[in-house]
Design a protein around this motif. Structure first.
Motif, mmCIF file in Angstrom:
data_model
loop_
_atom_site.group_PDB
_atom_site.id
_atom_site.type_symbol
_atom_site.label_atom_id
_atom_site.label_comp_id
_atom_site.label_asym_id
_atom_site.label_seq_id
_atom_site.Cartn_x
_atom_site.Cartn_y
_atom_site.Cartn_z
ATOM 1 N N GLN A 1 104.100 43.261 35.195
ATOM 2 C CA GLN A 1 103.290 44.053 36.126
ATOM 3 C C GLN A 1 104.131 45.178 36.751
ATOM 4 O OE1 GLN A 1 103.165 40.870 35.734
ATOM 5 N NE2 GLN A 1 101.040 40.206 35.733
ATOM 6 N N GLU A 2 105.372 44.829 37.088
ATOM 7 C CA GLU A 2 106.217 45.840 37.717
ATOM 8 C C GLU A 2 106.543 46.970 36.739
ATOM 9 O OE1 GLU A 2 108.190 42.943 41.112
ATOM 10 O OE2 GLU A 2 109.505 43.780 39.579
ATOM 11 N N ARG A 3 106.699 46.612 35.477
ATOM 12 C CA ARG A 3 106.961 47.622 34.450
ATOM 13 C C ARG A 3 105.743 48.543 34.314
ATOM 14 N NH1 ARG A 3 108.212 44.057 30.546
ATOM 15 N NH2 ARG A 3 110.005 43.320 31.743
ATOM 16 N N SER A 4 104.553 47.948 34.322
ATOM 17 C CA SER A 4 103.372 48.787 34.145
ATOM 18 C C SER A 4 103.092 49.634 35.389
ATOM 19 C CB SER A 4 102.154 47.937 33.726
ATOM 20 O OG SER A 4 101.396 47.565 34.844
ATOM 21 N N ILE A 5 103.511 49.169 36.561
ATOM 22 C CA ILE A 5 103.401 50.004 37.766
ATOM 23 C C ILE A 5 104.314 51.222 37.633
ATOM 24 C CG2 ILE A 5 103.963 50.099 40.246
ATOM 25 C CD1 ILE A 5 102.971 47.151 40.415
#
Ligand SMILES: [Zn+2]
Ligand SMILES: [Zn+2]
Length: 143
Positions: A115-119
């Protein structure tokens, strides 16, 4: 990595902080009990171990350990009291039972890395930390 009582004590001593009997006892409680504790629960444990204290000093010690980065303060959504746990615990989250108020630690596999990567991809926002708590009904209450 979770720090031991000895590691914390020697680190504070090397920074020149006085090591009182109460301070040692409180650090012992935090390193011995992994779950987030309120000041009242901490005092119950101190009392059970026959450690003499007064409330003001315990609150001052909590403030000191927080300021030195030894413990973190946690404010759960449904609670008024603040809780404290060792800052050096592995990154984890909490399962909070809405019925009995019991709190359990949970280490998530892979946590929120995806999720943090996609943010970062979609927003250009670099996440450095996140907070997440799970509310529900625990196994004991679910029987
Ligand atoms: Zn429960
Ligand atoms: Zn996480």
């Amino acid at each position: 990595m979770k720090k031991s009582s000895e590691e914390i004590l020697s680190s504070l001593a090397s920074q020149g902080f006085r090591m009182t009997r109460l301070r040692k006892a409180i650090i012992g409680v935090f390193t011995g009990n992994g779950l987030p504790m309120s000041a009242e629960e901490l005092m119950d444990i101190l009392r059970a171990g026959n450690t003499a204290f007064n409330r003001t000093t315990v609150y001052r010690e909590i403030g000191f350990l927080k300021a030195r980065g030894v413990i973190n303060e946690i404010q759960f959504l449904h609670e008024r009291v603040k809780r404290y746990e060792l800052a050096s615990l592995e990154h984890h989250h909490h399962l909070v039972c809405l019925r009995c108020k019991r709190v359990e630690d949970i280490v998530l596999e892979n946590d929120l890395a995806d999720q943090e990567r996609s943010i970062l991809d979609s927003k250009g926002f670099h996440v450095t930390n996140h907070m997440l708590e799970f509310h529900g009904i625990c196994r004991g209450c679910n029987r």
